[in-house]
Design a protein around this motif. Structure first.
Motif, PDB file in Angstrom:
ATOM      1  N   GLU A 131      84.066  68.777  77.081  1.00 19.12           N
ATOM      2  CA  GLU A 131      82.991  67.805  76.838  1.00 19.12           C
ATOM      3  C   GLU A 131      82.686  67.745  75.338  1.00 19.12           C
ATOM      4  N   GLN A 132      82.702  68.927  74.706  1.00 22.67           N
ATOM      5  CA  GLN A 132      82.500  68.966  73.246  1.00 22.67           C
ATOM      6  C   GLN A 132      83.535  68.068  72.566  1.00 22.67           C
ATOM      7  N   LEU A 133      84.791  68.240  73.003  1.00 21.98           N
ATOM      8  CA  LEU A 133      85.878  67.489  72.372  1.00 21.98           C
ATOM      9  C   LEU A 133      85.707  65.984  72.605  1.00 21.98           C
ATOM     10  N   ARG A 134      85.369  65.638  73.819  1.00 29.68           N
ATOM     11  CA  ARG A 134      85.243  64.215  74.155  1.00 29.68           C
ATOM     12  C   ARG A 134      84.123  63.561  73.334  1.00 29.68           C
ATOM     13  N   LEU A 135      82.988  64.243  73.279  1.00 31.71           N
ATOM     14  CA  LEU A 135      81.860  63.657  72.546  1.00 31.71           C
ATOM     15  C   LEU A 135      82.111  63.640  71.035  1.00 31.71           C
ATOM     16  N   ALA A 136      82.784  64.691  70.549  1.00 37.17           N
ATOM     17  CA  ALA A 136      83.088  64.717  69.100  1.00 37.17           C
ATOM     18  C   ALA A 136      84.056  63.593  68.754  1.00 37.17           C
ATOM     19  N   CYS A 165      87.910  68.344  64.682  1.00 30.70           N
ATOM     20  CA  CYS A 165      88.031  66.934  65.026  1.00 30.70           C
ATOM     21  C   CYS A 165      87.688  66.171  63.748  1.00 30.70           C
ATOM     22  N   ARG A 166      88.726  65.584  63.122  1.00 27.61           N
ATOM     23  CA  ARG A 166      88.533  65.008  61.785  1.00 27.61           C
ATOM     24  C   ARG A 166      88.891  63.529  61.742  1.00 27.61           C
ATOM     25  N   SER A 167      88.102  62.781  61.020  1.00 33.22           N
ATOM     26  CA  SER A 167      88.402  61.358  60.845  1.00 33.22           C
ATOM     27  C   SER A 167      89.540  61.207  59.843  1.00 33.22           C
ATOM     28  N   GLY A 168      90.141  60.049  59.793  1.00 34.65           N
ATOM     29  CA  GLY A 168      91.187  59.798  58.805  1.00 34.65           C
ATOM     30  C   GLY A 168      91.680  58.374  58.912  1.00 34.65           C
ATOM     31  N   ALA A 169      91.150  57.494  58.042  1.00 38.12           N
ATOM     32  CA  ALA A 169      91.532  56.078  58.095  1.00 38.12           C
ATOM     33  C   ALA A 169      92.799  55.848  57.276  1.00 38.12           C
ATOM     34  N   LYS A 170      93.300  54.619  57.326  1.00 39.56           N
ATOM     35  CA  LYS A 170      94.513  54.309  56.568  1.00 39.56           C
ATOM     36  C   LYS A 170      94.290  54.567  55.077  1.00 39.56           C
ATOM     37  N   THR A 221      74.182  67.302  64.119  1.00 42.27           N
ATOM     38  CA  THR A 221      74.013  66.239  63.126  1.00 42.27           C
ATOM     39  C   THR A 221      74.977  65.074  63.396  1.00 42.27           C
ATOM     40  N   VAL A 222      76.240  65.405  63.668  1.00 43.40           N
ATOM     41  CA  VAL A 222      77.251  64.345  63.777  1.00 43.40           C
ATOM     42  C   VAL A 222      77.202  63.643  65.132  1.00 43.40           C
ATOM     43  N   VAL A 223      77.182  64.442  66.204  1.00 48.36           N
ATOM     44  CA  VAL A 223      77.305  63.830  67.532  1.00 48.36           C
ATOM     45  C   VAL A 223      75.953  63.346  68.039  1.00 48.36           C
ATOM     46  N   LEU A 224      74.916  64.172  67.820  1.00 50.12           N
ATOM     47  CA  LEU A 224      73.637  63.818  68.422  1.00 50.12           C
ATOM     48  C   LEU A 224      72.648  63.186  67.439  1.00 50.12           C
ATOM     49  N   GLY A 225      73.064  63.103  66.177  1.00 49.02           N
ATOM     50  CA  GLY A 225      72.228  62.406  65.200  1.00 49.02           C
ATOM     51  C   GLY A 225      70.943  63.130  64.832  1.00 49.02           C
ATOM     52  N   VAL A 226      70.907  64.447  65.038  1.00 52.57           N
ATOM     53  CA  VAL A 226      69.738  65.234  64.596  1.00 52.57           C
ATOM     54  C   VAL A 226      69.912  65.433  63.087  1.00 52.57           C
ATOM     55  N   GLY A 227      68.881  65.262  62.291  1.00 53.80           N
ATOM     56  CA  GLY A 227      69.002  65.445  60.837  1.00 53.80           C
ATOM     57  C   GLY A 227      69.375  66.885  60.492  1.00 53.80           C
ATOM     58  N   ASP A 228      69.899  67.073  59.283  1.00 58.06           N
ATOM     59  CA  ASP A 228      70.351  68.400  58.859  1.00 58.06           C
ATOM     60  C   ASP A 228      69.171  69.317  58.518  1.00 58.06           C
ATOM     61  N   GLU A 229      68.035  68.710  58.171  1.00 60.17           N
ATOM     62  CA  GLU A 229      66.922  69.498  57.608  1.00 60.17           C
ATOM     63  C   GLU A 229      66.457  70.635  58.519  1.00 60.17           C
ATOM     64  N   PRO A 230      66.186  70.399  59.833  1.00 67.75           N
ATOM     65  CA  PRO A 230      65.673  71.527  60.629  1.00 67.75           C
ATOM     66  C   PRO A 230      66.631  72.703  60.654  1.00 67.75           C
ATOM     67  N   PHE A 231      67.939  72.430  60.662  1.00 72.01           N
ATOM     68  CA  PHE A 231      68.916  73.523  60.652  1.00 72.01           C
ATOM     69  C   PHE A 231      68.843  74.277  59.318  1.00 72.01           C
ATOM     70  N   GLU A 232      68.818  73.491  58.237  1.00 74.40           N
ATOM     71  CA  GLU A 232      68.790  74.117  56.909  1.00 74.40           C
ATOM     72  C   GLU A 232      67.502  74.912  56.720  1.00 74.40           C
ATOM     73  N   GLN A 233      66.454  74.422  57.322  1.00 76.32           N
ATOM     74  CA  GLN A 233      65.158  75.110  57.206  1.00 76.32           C
ATOM     75  C   GLN A 233      65.232  76.497  57.872  1.00 76.32           C
ATOM     76  N   PHE A 291      85.015  58.325  66.092  1.00 70.74           N
ATOM     77  CA  PHE A 291      85.327  56.888  66.205  1.00 70.74           C
ATOM     78  C   PHE A 291      84.148  56.054  65.685  1.00 70.74           C
ATOM     79  N   ARG A 292      82.956  56.431  66.163  1.00 74.32           N
ATOM     80  CA  ARG A 292      81.773  55.617  65.828  1.00 74.32           C
ATOM     81  C   ARG A 292      81.441  55.686  64.346  1.00 74.32           C
ATOM     82  N   SER A 293      81.819  56.816  63.700  1.00 80.11           N
ATOM     83  CA  SER A 293      81.424  56.956  62.290  1.00 80.11           C
ATOM     84  C   SER A 293      82.108  55.897  61.420  1.00 80.11           C
TER      85      SER A 293
END
Ligand code: PEP
Ligand code: MG
Length: 933
Positions: A232-237, A122-127, A173-185, A242-244
């Motif tokens: 549901e994954q698709l809908r929320l993504a 699911c990828r963004s792409g503006a004009k 990170t993208v949908v739920l706004g959890v920071g990347d750090e805990p995953f990277e850790q 859109f929101r980004s």
């Protein structure tokens, strides 16, 4: 299985399915529906506006029969409707589901199926391309069930679990706004535990555990379970993408790149292909030409057994694209063929993304490539020579900013050699964006922005790697330095676009943002926040301390060619503001066709002349005044001879003395202090030495003069033509010097054409008074020297009244030159010396004024006066020559306005001349376009 099913999709011709017919307002289009979209939109520009650049190009590549994974696009219209209300517009979800079901039929896979799962991105792409500024989620469709299916299907559980943990991480990170750090850790802990360097070296069981831990992070940090249901994954993504569009980094980027806020982004749902399916899979990015130098060669990076973001993130060292010809010769040949095809199709250098899945090449994106200024010029010229574009298009593709780059400082090669010799070369990295930057190190974007904007410090931002959140810091910095990342890394792309010198991937550098310091491996050097560094984006070197900079050479053959084409297209002349022969020579070398303004008072400030000018001002007798003027005359004559020689055959516009006399005297307050000190000393000592007494006496005289000449509003006071009338001897001397110099030069065979310009004229009478007296002096000199010189007397239009009565003024003046610095000041009634550091800034930040009128001509006010002056002036004197010599003469936007007004030339500082040549050509080409519409 994934590969086979997609292979069949790849070779089958796009077919019209039984999808619901596309009516005027469909919100979702499959990639193979481009003909319908074109019909609806009309122009390609409108297609891009509706499908976004990425979606439009994916559909276009599909139409060309190129290997694009099947997919569909939710339009920007859908995004705008979603953002307006914060909820799904009616029918959108149904359309998305219908398109998804067609995708299932097309690929022969099913979303959520364990036996043959369909996965999508699911990828963004503006004009307009906004690299990395909005969000993307990959591997949608995986859950605890389908991951097992994928593992069985591919026979590669490691791959399946890696894809799954990536989905949870991106989703978090993208949908739920959890920071990347805990995953990277967690990943870092597992790398340490297994004693490996890369995530790619973690096994299937490790990744299964990591995926479980990631689900836990999502639960803990967001309070929500990672959704197992693929739809549901698709809908929320989709919603998140859109929101980004409204995210801070996207907004910052848009502001800097001048992209309107109300366009919205499209969302592309694409069947996944995998570059991480083993040694016969790869992923990469490439540009069809070298975007640093413009050379005609495929350039890029790739990684074997990796997913897209691994290349851009620069976490693993990428391979140069040329190596793909050895590792995957078949795929490389096809990539080269497609690259050439795309370049010809778009008539522009392309930036492409590709994936090789088990030996099969897939195209994931193409777009016009961002490039350095040097590359932009070379590419435009080469494409025109290859007849892919016309010369006019080549000229239009180069911006004034590109030309400006060639006029920016680079490091002095001598200073670099010396710095290397002194051991100040700290390290080297990739030279991704050329130019020299000197600044103080800032370890994060906020600090960089604050230092640069509030504290006015020159800043170099240093990061391990940059992310889209860092853009505001990058924009504020003079240069960018990173320890990681490649030529296509975020840092490199953004730096190139905004012309910021950048060195990335400096492997020897270890950046510690916590301790706000960086160390150089195998050296004792510790760089702390605030330390000075000099980085060379052209060579990739980083030096300790501040290095000398020099102007780059304008001898670039492509630039010379491009500007020569521009010269043939423009109607406006380009002249220069130059006061000294060396400036005039430089201006001429840069393409100036005359001098539009020589500010003669600048000559009076030179050290041996200033005391003479002061004596002139202080003198009480006519005799003394004559004596001083006689001493100044040969000096002025020599100045003008130098100018005439430098501009042999071209007009030289000499503006008679303009500023108020007090500017040649010491500052009042300082003088008063000195006099008071000397007087106090005298009182205390009761006795003074003769030299002290003389000093006091002369300072008192000077103070008296300063007080006599002091004005409350000097800018509206005794200056310009008023000064010439008040003190005729001085301007008379100037005119004599001009004509004596002209006669001498003419005798030598130099072709002279002096244009004497009278400043700050308000009424016709004033000009008559002055001009008649001065022309008499000019004739006198020519009679004395028995030589006729071609000359003109003209005036500056820099007071509204002069513009309003231009018909009367043109009865005398043989030419006009707009002094838009003063004309802006007097039209707005604001001080050009104070306003920009005062309320004007407030007006600009609050949007009361859309732009600084001293930067760009105020077309609605000042411009109206100019238009009137041109019209009235030419009514009295048809063919009256009109130019501009205020600072606006070097501003591309104002140049376009001057073109529309029908001015004859613009005059600007020597280093702006090449920019003005291009801007004038752009103005002419745009007018041609408007007319042909
Ligand atoms: C002007 O006012 O625009 C001009 C060119 O003159 P100066 O800047 O010297 O006042
Ligand atoms: Mg002026």
């Amino acid at each position: 299985m994934t590969t086979l099913a997609l292979r069949s999709a790849r070779t089958s011709t796009p077919r019209r399915t039984a999808a619901r017919p596309v009516r005027g307002g469909a919100l979702v289009y499959r990639f193979d529906q481009l003909p319908e979209v074109r019909k609806r939109c009309g122009s390609w520009d409108a297609v891009k506006a509706l499908l976004g650049g990425k979606g439009a190009n994916l559909a276009d590549m599909t139409r060309l029969g190129l290997p694009v994974p099947p997919g569909f696009t939710l339009t920007t219209e859908a995004c705008r409707a979603f953002l307006r209300t914060g909820s799904w517009p009616r029918g959108l979800w149904d359309e998305e589901v219908a398109a998804l079901e067609q995708l299932e039929r097309r690929t022969g896979k099913r979303f959520g199926s364990r036996s043959n799962p369909l996965l999508v991105s699911c990828r963004s792409g503006a004009k307009f391309s906004m690299p990395g500024m909005m969000d993307t989620v990959l591997n949608i469709g995986l859950n605890a069930d389908t991951v097992e299916g994928l593992a069985a299907l591919t026979g590669d559980p490691r791959f399946a679990w890696d894809a799954y943990r990536r989905l949870i991480q991106m989703y978090g990170t993208v949908v739920l706004g959890v920071g990347d750090e805990p995953f990277e850790q967690v990943l870092a802990e597992w790398r340490t535990r297994r004693n490996v360097e890369n995530d790619a070296d973690l096994g299937a069981d490790d990744l299964r555990t990591v995926a479980g831990l990631f689900r836990g992070i999502v639960r803990e940090r967001s309070g929500r379970e990672f959704p197992d249901e693929p739809r549901e994954q698709l809908r929320l993504a989709t919603e998140a993408v859109f929101r980004s569009w409204q995210g801070k980094r996207a907004q910052d980027y848009r502001r800097a790149a001048g992209i309107p806020d109300d366009l919205g982004t499209a969302v592309n749902i694409v069947a996944m292909v995998f570059g991480n399916m083993g040694a016969d899979s790869a992923t990469g990015v490439a540009t069809t030409r070298n975007v640093s130098t413009g050379e005609n060669e495929l350039e890029g990076d790739y990684l074997i057994n990796a997913q897209g973001e691994d290349v851009v993130a620069g976490i693993r060292a990428t391979h140069p694209i040329a190596r793909l010809s050895e590792e995957m010769p078949q795929a490389f040949l096809e990539l080269q063929r497609i690259a050439r095809l795309l370049e010809r199709h778009h008539r522009e250098v392309q930036d492409i993304e590709f994936t090789v899945e088990r030996g099969v090449l897939w195209m994931l994106q193409t777009r016009d490539a961002k490039r350095t200024a040097r590359a932009a010029v070379r590419i435009a010229v080469d494409l025109a020579r290859e007849r892919l574009i016309t010369r006019e298009e080549a000229v239009l593709r180069v911006t004034p900013e590109h030309v400006d780059f060639f006029l920016h400082p680079q490091f002095d090669p001598e200073a670099m050699r010396a710095a290397r010799g002194e051991g100040r070369l700290l390290a080297s990295g990739l030279n991704v964006s050329p130019g020299a930057a000197v600044g103080q190190l800032a370890f994060d974007a906020d600090t960089a922005e604050r230092w640069a904007n509030e504290e006015k410090k020159p800043v170099v931002m240093i990061r391990a790697e940059t992310k889209p959140d860092d853009v505001h810091g990058m924009l504020a910095s003079r240069g960018i330095l990173t320890s990681r990342g490649g030529r296509t890394s975020h840092a490199a792309l953004v730096a190139r676009q905004f012309g910021k010198p950048a060195v990335v991937g400096v492997m020897a550098l270890e950046v510690d943002p916590e301790r706000r310091q960086a160390t150089i491996k195998r050296s004792a050097v510790v760089l702390r926040e605030g330390d000075w560094v000099s980085l060379d984006g052209t060579t990739g070197e980083v030096f300790l301390g501040r290095l000398e900079t020099v102007q780059p050479s304008l001898e670039d053959p492509a630039l010379i060619q491009l500007l020569a084409w521009a010269d043939r297209l423009r109607r406006l002349g380009v002249w220069a503001n130059a006061d000294y022969p060396r400036d005039a020579e430089r201006a001429r070398a840069l393409g100036a066709e005359g001098i539009g303004l020589c500010r003669t008072e600048h000559m009076f400030f030179e050290s041996e002349r200033l005391p003479l000018v002061q004596r002139l001002i202080l003198s009480r007798s006519e005799e003394e005044r004559r004596e001083v003027l006689a001493r100044l005359l040969p000096m002025q004559r020599a100045d003008f001879e130098g100018l005439f020689r430098a501009m042999d055959g071209q007009p030289v516009t000499i503006r008679l003395i303009d500023p108020p006399l007090h500017e040649f005297l010491p500052a009042h307050d300082a003088l008063l202090r000195e006099v008071t000190e000397l007087e106090t000393l005298q009182e205390l000592r009761s006795e003074t030495t003769p030299s002290q007494a003389t000093a006091l006496e002369s300072k008192r005289t000077m103070l008296g003069a300063v007080e006599r000449l002091r004005e409350m509003n000097p800018m509206l006071g005794l200056r310009g033509v008023r000064l010439g009338i008040h003190m005729p001897g001085l301007v008379q001397m100037q005119v004599r010097a001009i004509f004596e110099a002209a006669c001498t030069c003419a005798e030598e065979g130099v072709e002279v054409f002096p244009k004497i310009m009278i400043p700050l004229v308000t009424t016709g009478n004033e000009l008559r008074w002055e001009q008649q007296a001065l022309e008499a002096e000019a004739r006198k000199v020519m009679t004395e020297r028995r030589r006729r010189i071609r000359y003109q007397f003209g005036t500056m239009i820099e007071i509204p009244r002069a513009a309003l009565t231009a018909d009367e003024i043109a009865g005398l003046a043989q030419f006009f030159s707009f002094g838009t610095n003063d004309l802006t000041q007097t039209t707005f009634g604001i001080s050009r010396d104070d306003a920009e550091t005062g309320f004007l800034t407030e007006y600009l930040t609050q949007g009361i004024l859309p732009e600084n009128p001293f930067d760009h001509l105020d077309e609605g006010g000042v411009g109206k006066l100019m238009e009137m002056a041109v019209r009235l002036g030419r009514k009295t004197r048809p063919g009256l020559e009109v130019g501009i010599c205020g600072e606006h003469g070097g501003d591309p936007k104002s140049i376009a306005f001057c073109h529309r007004l029908g001015l004859d030339y613009v005059s600007c500082s020597p280093y702006r001349v090449p920019v003005a040549r291009l801007a004038a050509a752009h103005a002419a080409l745009r007018e041609r376009k408007r007319r042909s519409r």
